[in-house]
Scaffold this motif. Structure first.
Motif, mmCIF file in Angstrom:
data_model
loop_
_atom_site.group_PDB
_atom_site.id
_atom_site.type_symbol
_atom_site.label_atom_id
_atom_site.label_comp_id
_atom_site.label_asym_id
_atom_site.label_seq_id
_atom_site.Cartn_x
_atom_site.Cartn_y
_atom_site.Cartn_z
ATOM 1 N N GLY A 89 0.813 -1.210 0.000
ATOM 2 C CA GLY A 89 0.000 0.000 0.000
ATOM 3 C C GLY A 89 0.845 1.258 0.000
ATOM 4 N N LEU A 90 1.918 1.240 0.781
ATOM 5 C CA LEU A 90 2.816 2.390 0.848
ATOM 6 C C LEU A 90 3.542 2.603 -0.480
ATOM 7 N N ILE A 91 4.032 1.530 -1.059
ATOM 8 C CA ILE A 91 4.698 1.620 -2.357
ATOM 9 C C ILE A 91 3.701 2.044 -3.436
ATOM 10 N N GLY A 92 2.470 1.536 -3.350
ATOM 11 C CA GLY A 92 1.437 1.892 -4.320
ATOM 12 C C GLY A 92 1.089 3.366 -4.287
ATOM 13 N N VAL A 93 1.054 3.951 -3.095
ATOM 14 C CA VAL A 93 0.798 5.394 -2.988
ATOM 15 C C VAL A 93 1.912 6.170 -3.679
ATOM 16 N N TYR A 94 3.144 5.767 -3.443
ATOM 17 C CA TYR A 94 4.282 6.448 -4.070
ATOM 18 C C TYR A 94 4.240 6.314 -5.593
ATOM 19 N N TRP A 95 4.065 5.074 -6.063
ATOM 20 C CA TRP A 95 4.052 4.856 -7.511
ATOM 21 C C TRP A 95 2.868 5.537 -8.178
ATOM 22 N N SER A 96 1.721 5.576 -7.512
ATOM 23 C CA SER A 96 0.558 6.218 -8.129
ATOM 24 C C SER A 96 0.782 7.713 -8.309
ATOM 25 N N ARG A 97 1.473 8.320 -7.367
ATOM 26 C CA ARG A 97 1.796 9.743 -7.517
ATOM 27 C C ARG A 97 2.865 9.957 -8.593
ATOM 28 N N LYS A 98 3.852 9.082 -8.604
ATOM 29 C CA LYS A 98 4.962 9.245 -9.533
ATOM 30 C C LYS A 98 4.537 9.031 -10.979
ATOM 31 N N TYR A 99 3.716 8.018 -11.237
ATOM 32 C CA TYR A 99 3.334 7.660 -12.606
ATOM 33 C C TYR A 99 1.933 8.148 -12.989
ATOM 34 N N LEU A 100 1.266 8.853 -12.074
ATOM 35 C CA LEU A 100 -0.060 9.413 -12.314
ATOM 36 C C LEU A 100 -1.058 8.347 -12.773
ATOM 37 N N VAL A 101 -1.093 7.266 -12.026
ATOM 38 C CA VAL A 101 -1.960 6.124 -12.311
ATOM 39 C C VAL A 101 -2.712 5.806 -11.021
ATOM 40 N N PRO A 102 -3.951 5.357 -11.100
ATOM 41 C CA PRO A 102 -4.666 4.998 -9.866
ATOM 42 C C PRO A 102 -3.928 3.922 -9.062
ATOM 43 N N ARG A 103 -3.966 4.055 -7.776
ATOM 44 C CA ARG A 103 -3.255 3.170 -6.854
ATOM 45 C C ARG A 103 -3.590 1.689 -7.035
ATOM 46 N N PRO A 104 -4.849 1.307 -7.260
ATOM 47 C CA PRO A 104 -5.153 -0.125 -7.400
ATOM 48 C C PRO A 104 -4.475 -0.818 -8.580
ATOM 49 N N VAL A 105 -4.013 -0.054 -9.561
ATOM 50 C CA VAL A 105 -3.295 -0.673 -10.680
ATOM 51 C C VAL A 105 -2.101 -1.461 -10.154
ATOM 52 N N PHE A 106 -1.406 -0.907 -9.165
ATOM 53 C CA PHE A 106 -0.237 -1.575 -8.598
ATOM 54 C C PHE A 106 -0.608 -2.485 -7.432
ATOM 55 N N THR A 107 -1.435 -1.979 -6.550
ATOM 56 C CA THR A 107 -1.646 -2.684 -5.282
ATOM 57 C C THR A 107 -2.438 -3.975 -5.432
ATOM 58 N N VAL A 108 -3.476 -3.958 -6.229
ATOM 59 C CA VAL A 108 -4.306 -5.160 -6.364
ATOM 60 C C VAL A 108 -3.504 -6.280 -7.026
ATOM 61 N N ALA A 109 -2.779 -5.947 -8.060
ATOM 62 C CA ALA A 109 -1.962 -6.972 -8.724
ATOM 63 C C ALA A 109 -0.868 -7.491 -7.801
ATOM 64 N N SER A 110 -0.340 -6.627 -6.949
ATOM 65 C CA SER A 110 0.753 -7.025 -6.069
ATOM 66 C C SER A 110 0.319 -7.935 -4.931
ATOM 67 N N ILE A 111 -0.927 -7.826 -4.501
ATOM 68 C CA ILE A 111 -1.357 -8.670 -3.379
ATOM 69 C C ILE A 111 -1.948 -9.997 -3.834
ATOM 70 N N ILE A 112 -2.182 -10.162 -5.108
ATOM 71 C CA ILE A 112 -2.764 -11.408 -5.603
ATOM 72 C C ILE A 112 -1.959 -12.638 -5.197
ATOM 73 N N PRO A 113 -0.621 -12.610 -5.246
ATOM 74 C CA PRO A 113 0.107 -13.811 -4.813
ATOM 75 C C PRO A 113 -0.078 -14.151 -3.338
ATOM 76 N N MET A 114 -0.570 -13.211 -2.540
ATOM 77 C CA MET A 114 -0.752 -13.475 -1.109
ATOM 78 C C MET A 114 -2.145 -13.983 -0.752
ATOM 79 N N ILE A 115 -3.022 -14.123 -1.719
ATOM 80 C CA ILE A 115 -4.374 -14.622 -1.451
ATOM 81 C C ILE A 115 -4.269 -16.052 -0.913
ATOM 82 N N PRO A 116 -4.962 -16.358 0.178
ATOM 83 C CA PRO A 116 -4.807 -17.658 0.852
ATOM 84 C C PRO A 116 -5.590 -18.790 0.196
ATOM 85 N N GLY A 117 -5.186 -19.177 -0.982
ATOM 86 C CA GLY A 117 -5.897 -20.213 -1.726
ATOM 87 C C GLY A 117 -5.825 -21.582 -1.087
#
Length: 154
Positions: A68-96
């Protein structure tokens, strides 16, 4: 040396999962690399915490907060909504695995009848899955809430 190999292996396969999920949702090509880095960092950090003795729920919370912290930084830097980075990044942690084991226990109870062992397995795996998902959700939201706390709405 074994720890480094474990973390690199974990990072590699987590990055593949994050990029695969990003491709499904048409993330721009120039941002796929960042999604891979986010997924690799998140899952490797959680693995490092697990290997250091932390249980899976707090480890998932802290890894999601890092994303979440990295996503806030990247969203400001690249002018892209935060979920573009954060949702994709947490997918490997889903407790399947926990969800799968809970479903297996549930179907076994249905097919074989009630037994205390199956019910214990259902409750343990189901609650662990639920708590991990809650930890990921709260960890992902926490940096945004803290950083944007005093930002005016309008």
């Amino acid at each position: 040396m074994e720890l480094l190999i474990t973390l690199l292996d974990d990072a590699f396969f987590s990055a593949i999962a994050a990029v695969g999920f990003s491709l499904i949702f048409n993330v721009p090509q120039r941002l796929l690399f960042l999604c891979a880095i986010g997924g690799a960092l998140a899952h490797s950090f959680r693995t490092l915490l697990l290997l250091s003795g932390t249980t899976i729920v707090p480890a998932s919370f802290l890894a999601a907060a890092l994303v979440g912290l990295i996503g806030v930084y990247w969203s400001r830097k690249y002018l892209v909504p935060r979920p573009v980075f954060t949702v994709a990044s947490i997918i490997p942690m889903i407790p399947g695995t926990y969800a799968f084991q809970a479903m297996i226990s549930l179907f076994s109870i249905y097919q074989l009848g009630y037994s205390p062992e199956l019910m214990a397995s259902l409750l343990e795996n189901g609650l662990t899955m639920l708590f991990i998902l809650m930890a990921i959700s709260f960890g992902l939201a926490l940096p945004s809430v803290v950083i944007y706390r005093f930002k005016p709405i309008v």
